[in-house]
Motif scaffolding. Structure first.
Motif, PDB file in Angstrom:
ATOM      1  N   ASP B 142       0.831  -1.201   0.000  1.00 38.66           N
ATOM      2  CA  ASP B 142       0.000   0.000   0.000  1.00 38.66           C
ATOM      3  C   ASP B 142       0.867   1.252   0.000  1.00 38.66           C
ATOM      4  OD1 ASP B 142      -2.289  -1.485   0.013  1.00 38.66           O
ATOM      5  OD2 ASP B 142      -2.821  -1.091   2.099  1.00 38.66           O
ATOM      6  N   LEU B 144       0.202   5.235   0.741  1.00 36.92           N
ATOM      7  CA  LEU B 144      -0.750   6.256   1.193  1.00 36.92           C
ATOM      8  C   LEU B 144      -0.319   7.625   0.653  1.00 36.92           C
ATOM      9  CD1 LEU B 144      -1.059   5.164   4.951  1.00 36.92           C
ATOM     10  CD2 LEU B 144      -2.065   4.131   2.918  1.00 36.92           C
ATOM     11  N   LEU B 168      -3.559   4.583  -2.069  1.00 37.47           N
ATOM     12  CA  LEU B 168      -4.673   4.853  -1.156  1.00 37.47           C
ATOM     13  C   LEU B 168      -4.718   6.341  -0.843  1.00 37.47           C
ATOM     14  CD1 LEU B 168      -4.468   1.867   1.367  1.00 37.47           C
ATOM     15  CD2 LEU B 168      -6.128   2.221  -0.472  1.00 37.47           C
ATOM     16  N   ASP B 169      -5.763   6.997  -1.298  1.00 41.38           N
ATOM     17  CA  ASP B 169      -5.937   8.439  -1.145  1.00 41.38           C
ATOM     18  C   ASP B 169      -6.430   8.758   0.269  1.00 41.38           C
ATOM     19  OD1 ASP B 169      -6.520  11.116  -1.374  1.00 41.38           O
ATOM     20  OD2 ASP B 169      -7.881  10.888  -3.084  1.00 41.38           O
ATOM     21  N   ALA B 170      -5.659   9.561   0.992  1.00 41.47           N
ATOM     22  CA  ALA B 170      -6.037   9.924   2.361  1.00 41.47           C
ATOM     23  C   ALA B 170      -6.792  11.239   2.427  1.00 41.47           C
ATOM     24  CB  ALA B 170      -4.792   9.983   3.245  1.00 41.47           C
ATOM     25  N   GLY B 201      -0.598   0.204   5.822  1.00 39.73           N
ATOM     26  CA  GLY B 201      -1.602  -0.121   4.833  1.00 39.73           C
ATOM     27  C   GLY B 201      -2.970  -0.108   5.463  1.00 39.73           C
TER      28      GLY B 201
END
Lengths: 207, 207
Positions: B142, B144, B168-170, B201
Motif C-alpha cells: 500500500d 498512502l 490509497l488516497d487519504a 496499509g
C-alpha cells in the motif's frame, strides 16, 4: 479466557464486547446508563454481567469505551477502584470536521487518563485505528497499540491475539498521539475511496 | 510508461528510481551532487539521465527526495522551473529521537513546499509511510498519499499502481500532517517488533 471489563455501552463497547464473547471471554459492562448496559448484556449473552459504574471492575483489562471528552472524567469517577488495572484508551479526539486532533504531542487522551488514574494503573492506547464494524466482523486484522508497561502490554497483546487480531506494538505511551493522528488518517482513507471496512495495518504485501 | 524526475540521489531516490525503472519508466535525476547522481544513473540504467539541478525537470511528476530540512530550499532553487509540475513530498520531519514531528497541523512540509512552489504546481505527500527497503523489494504494498488537486492525484495514483503498489488516497493536503505522524508510527512499529520490512496499509484481513 479471561474477564474483560468495558466502561461504556455504545458502539465500540458493543463491537469489542461482541468480539470478546465470540472468543470465549467473559464481559463485564460498566455504564452510567444501566438500562443500556443491561440491554447490551442481553445482546452479548455468554455470561455478560453489568457492574456498578465507579465500583472496582472485575477484569484486569478495562476498556475505556466512552467518547474522548468524557474519558478522563469516567476514569476519575472510578478513582482508586482502578488500582493495578490495565486501562485501554480507545478514543479518537477528533476536531469538528475530523481534519485533526484536539490533543497535542505529550498530552494525548491516554496520557491525560494516566494522569487521572491511580499510579498503579497502566494505560494502553488501542482500538482507535480500526472501525467498529471491522471489529465486529471478526476477521483477522491488525490492532495497533502503545503503552509504557511491558507486563501490561504483554497481557493485552495476548488478549488481542486471542481475538484473531495481530497485536502490533507501536512503542511507549508517547506514541499514543501518533495513534490519535492515525485515527484521522484512517477516516481520511475511508472517505476517499478505501471505504469504512478497513483498519490500519503494517505489512509488505498488502494487496 | 512515463518519465519521472527525482530531485535527490540518496537512499529514497535510489529506491523509488529502482522501482520505477523496473516497471518501464524513464528516470531523470536532479541533484546538487552531480557525481552521485551520475553514479546512481549508471546503477539504475534503463536510460536514466542526469539533469541540471534547478533547471526544468523532464517529468511531469517530480519526486522531491531530499531530507525534510532541505526540501523547501530545493523547491525554491527550482522556482518557476516547476510550473505546472506535480511535486511529491516524501519527507519525514522527525524530531531528534523520532518521538514526534517538528511540523504542526496546517504547516506540514508538503504545505511549506506548496507555499514555496509556483502556484501552478501541485503538491502530493506520499512515500513516507513505507521504508525504502520495501519500495526496493518490488512486492505489492500500500502507498498512502494526500493532495488537493484531483487531476494531479489521478495521474500520480496511476503511476503508483504501475509500480505494483495500491494507491490509497487519504484526502487533501491538510492530511499531509497525519501522514507525517504516520511516519512516526511506522518507525515505532518497526522498532517494537514489526521490523523494518513493513509499510502502513489499510485492509481488513491483514494477517
Amino acid at each position: 479466557m479471561t474477564t474483560i471489563s468495558i466502561i461504556g455501552s455504545g458502539n465500540m463497547a458493543t463491537a469489542i464486547g461482541n468480539r470478546a464473547v465470540q472468543h470465549g471471554h467473559t464481559v463485564e459492562l460498566l455504564s452510567r446508563n444501566t438500562a443500556t448496559a443491561k440491554a447490551l448484556a442481553d445482546q452479548l449473552g455468554n455470561g455478560t454481567t453489568v457492574g456498578t459504574f465507579g465500583a472496582r471492575p472485575a477484569g484486569d483489562i478495562v476498556i475505556v469505551a466512552v467518547l474522548y471528552a468524557g474519558a478522563v472524567d469516567a476514569v476519575t469517577q472510578f478513582g482508586d477502584a482502578l488500582d493495578g488495572k490495565t486501562l485501554v484508551d480507545i478514543t479518537n479526539p477528533f476536531n469538528a470536521d475530523a481534519s485533526g486532533v484536539v490533543t497535542t504531542p505529550g498530552n494525548s487522551i491516554s496520557q491525560q487518563i494516566a494522569a487521572a488514574a491511580p499510579g498503579s494503573a497502566h494505560v494502553i492506547k488501542a482500538f482507535n485505528s480500526i472501525f467498529g464494524g471491522v471489529i465486529a466482523e471478526n476477521k483477522p486484522v491488525d490492532l495497533l497499540f502503545a503503552g509504557d508497561n511491558a507486563e501490561a502490554k504483554a497481557r493485552f497483546a495476548e488478549f488481542v491475539e486471542s481475538l484473531n487480531m495481530r497485536a502490533l506494538d507501536a512503542g511507549g505511551i508517547g506514541m499514543a498521539h501518533a495513534l490519535e493522528w492515525a485515527g484521522i488518517l484512517l477516516v481520511g482513507l475511508a472517505q476517499n475511496g478505501a471505504g469504512f471496512d478497513v483498519a490500519l495495518g503494517a505489512k509488505t504485501t498488502a494487496i
